[in-house]
Write an enzyme that holds these catalytic residues in place. Structure first.
Site, PDB file in Angstrom:
ATOM      1  N   GLU A   1       0.815  -1.222   0.000  1.00 20.85           N
ATOM      2  CA  GLU A   1       0.000   0.000   0.000  1.00 20.85           C
ATOM      3  C   GLU A   1       0.849   1.272   0.000  1.00 20.85           C
ATOM      4  OE1 GLU A   1      -4.143  -1.589   1.943  1.00 20.85           O
ATOM      5  OE2 GLU A   1      -2.904  -0.363   3.222  1.00 20.85           O
TER       6      GLU A   1
ATOM      7  N   GLU B   1      -5.624  -8.137  -1.213  1.00 13.43           N
ATOM      8  CA  GLU B   1      -6.305  -7.949   0.079  1.00 13.43           C
ATOM      9  C   GLU B   1      -7.757  -7.602  -0.192  1.00 13.43           C
ATOM     10  OE1 GLU B   1      -4.730  -5.388   3.142  1.00 13.43           O
ATOM     11  OE2 GLU B   1      -2.673  -5.882   2.557  1.00 13.43           O
TER      12      GLU B   1
HETATM   13  C1  BG6 Z   1      -4.545  -2.886   4.742  1.00 12.46           C
HETATM   14  C2  BG6 Z   1      -3.190  -3.311   5.254  1.00 12.46           C
HETATM   15  O1  BG6 Z   1      -4.664  -1.509   4.777  1.00 12.46           O
HETATM   16  O2  BG6 Z   1      -5.671  -3.261   5.428  1.00 12.46           O
HETATM   17  C3  BG6 Z   1      -3.198  -4.428   6.266  1.00 12.46           C
HETATM   18  O3  BG6 Z   1      -2.319  -3.653   4.197  1.00 12.46           O
HETATM   19  C4  BG6 Z   1      -4.384  -4.228   7.186  1.00 12.46           C
HETATM   20  O4  BG6 Z   1      -1.965  -4.446   6.938  1.00 12.46           O
HETATM   21  C5  BG6 Z   1      -5.654  -4.316   6.376  1.00 12.46           C
HETATM   22  O5  BG6 Z   1      -4.415  -5.095   8.277  1.00 12.46           O
HETATM   23  C6  BG6 Z   1      -6.922  -4.210   7.165  1.00 12.46           C
HETATM   24  O6  BG6 Z   1      -6.875  -3.076   7.966  1.00 12.46           O
HETATM   25  P1  BG6 Z   1      -7.162  -3.127   9.522  1.00 12.46           P
HETATM   26  O7  BG6 Z   1      -6.845  -1.789  10.001  1.00 12.46           O
HETATM   27  O8  BG6 Z   1      -8.584  -3.502   9.646  1.00 12.46           O
HETATM   28  O9  BG6 Z   1      -6.249  -4.182  10.068  1.00 12.46           O
END
Ligand code: BG6
Length: 480
Positions: free
Chosen positions: A181, A378
């Site tokens: 990211e 993701e």
């Molecule tokens: C992304 C990141 O922004 O979202 C991860 O690459 C992160 O590291 C994921 O865990 C989900 O976000 P969060 O804040 O719910 O853990």
């Protein structure tokens, strides 16, 4: 007939700092993630003007120290991934396990051996490793002593790190990503660039300089990788949040166009097309900067052009809407950035606006713009799970979210998009990046651990585990 191509990379994604634990084992040094306190105020605390990476264990807990102890449970966890039928597993390498202070010239063999074991365990289970070289876990020393990524020295340190791990693992690992990211720094440069207020995070010149240094470091990693193996695939990784103009007011349409350029596309434009886009001038001018304010060399620009990435990895959780006239006051939270509320969408318990159609739009936009393979690395729903007395979670809400996003991917493939794979986030419950909570769960596998660090760490498949197993088995959703 399945819409998904043969060999589609179904899997799951995690990051070292959020699941490994073992933060002082095997010669590992400290990383910036070890300094992030647990709880909803995590970002507020590290955004204080006097925050200097010091920890305060009297006041706060530090859940990243233990993670879910993947360091000692990796065999069990990879066996569960294999049981689901994973074709690939995306994880990151903790830089400070390999170079404890980040600036050494010789790597820590125990750290390298740990990832030998993780990679071999994946391969023994027919799971293709997908490695993120840097995922929000800069060695602490590089943030404290060098001021983070704004310092050009970091290009050299990253190059040494990337060369070391690529040389060691390239024969076994085909898929890599250079920075997680990378574009998120515009909203929160702490995790991606190691910059805090006391080291100049509020000065956008530092953020752009840090990006430039990362672009050059990324190009160097692509160069090293391609010299090691012809068929290696190195991607960029961006946080993509599909963005809509709130209405047909041309002012909002223009603002949305610029928001897309500045947030969703800027980093990828440089990393995929190999050159700064023309709108860089406008973007820098918004912060009273020009390109000449940045320290760049002709050699840097040539490297960017010669070594673009091979594919685009991106995270997708939510969409946002842009309204600039001030007529809409209803706002929502989001993945590192909020915005005005979109009346057509529902939000998760953490206020992230759920929008599967936005994923189909994202895939089409990225495909049209870059004409390179895409990889959704993701996606997922952070939710509060309520296990029964046998620790079984009936997470229909998660299945529903994932199902709709898989349908959107299938639609995009029908549209002609070249999609390589899908690795939902936090395939096993882990520590949240934004809040440090365990209770914000994404996994197919429940981990018995709470926000205070209590629990047995035992792993239990959720209902979604069996559902995802079926999806992978049929290479897509069955028409039930
Ligand atoms: C992304 C990141 O922004 O979202 C991860 O690459 C992160 O590291 C994921 O865990 C989900 O976000 P969060 O804040 O719910 O853990």
């Amino acid at each position: 007939m399945s819409e998904f191509p043969e060999g589609f990379l179904w899997g799951g994604a995690t990051a070292a700092n959020q699941l490994e634990g073992g933060y002082q084992e095997g010669g590992r040094g400290l990383s910036i993630a070890d300094r992030l306190p647990g709880g909803k105020d995590r970002f507020k605390i590290v955004s204080q003007p006097d925050f200097d990476w010091t920890i305060d264990t009297d006041k706060y807990t530090y859940p990243n120290h233990e993670g879910i102890d993947f360091y000692h449970h990796y065999k069990e966890d990879i066996a569960l991934f294999a049981e689901m039928g994973f074709k690939c597993y995306r994880f990151s390498i903790a830089w400070s396990r390999i170079f404890p202070n980040g600036d050494e010239t010789q790597p820590n063999e125990a750290g390298l051996k740990f990832y030998d074991d993780v990679i071999d365990e994946c391969l023994a289970n027919n799971i293709e490793p997908v490695i993120t070289i840097s995922h929000y876990e800069l060695p602490l020393n590089l943030a404290k002593r060098y001021g983070g990524w704004k310092n050009r020295y970091l290009i050299e340190f990253y190059e040494t790190f990337a060369r070391t791990i690529l040389t060691r693992y390239a024969s076994k690992v085909k898929y890599w990503m250079t920075f997680n990211e990378i574009n998120s720094a515009v909203h929160f440069p702490v995790m991606g660039q190691g910059l805090v207020l006391s080291t100049g995070a509020n000065d956008k010149k530092n953020v752009f300089q840090a990006w430039h240094n990362q672009f050059v470091a990324s190009a160097k990693a692509v160069k090293i990788a391609h010299e090691l193996r012809d068929d290696i695939q190195v991607g960029c990784m961006i946080l993509y949040a599909t963005s809509y103009a709130y209405d047909s007011n041309p002012v909002n349409q223009l603002a949305n166009l610029q928001h897309n350029q500045d947030f969703n596309f800027f980093c990828a434009d440089v990393q995929v097309r190999g050159a700064y886009p023309t709108y860089t001038k406008r973007l820098l001018a918004e912060y009273n900067l020009t390109f000449d304010d940045l320290e760049t060399t002709d050699g840097d620009l040539a490297l960017l052009q010669q070594y673009p990435v091979d594919y685009i990895g991106f995270s997708y959780y939510m969409s946002s809407a842009v309204e600039t006239t001030g007529s809409v006051t209803d706002t929502v939270a989001g993945n590192l950035m909020g915005g005005v509320k979109n009346p057509f969408l529902k939000a998760s318990d953490w206020g992230w606006q759920i929008d599967p159609t936005g994923l189909r739009i994202a895939l089409n936009e990225l495909h049209d713009r870059y004409q390179k393979p895409l990889f959704v690395v993701e996606n997922g729903l952070g939710a509060i799970d309520k296990p029964d007395k046998n620790f079984y979670v009936e997470d229909d809400y998660r299945i529903d979210y994932l199902k709709q996003h898989i349908e959107a991917m299938a639609g995009a493939i029908d549209d002609g998009v070249d999609l390589m794979g899908y690795t939902p986030w936090g395939c096993i419950d882990l520590v949240s990046a934004s809040t440090g909570e365990m209770s914000k769960r994404y996994g197919f596998i429940y981990v018995d651990l709470d926000d205070q660090g209590h629990g047995t760490l035992a792993r239990y498949p959720k209902k979604s585990f069996y559902w995802y197993q079926d999806v992978i088995k049929h290479n897509g959703l069955t028409k039930k």
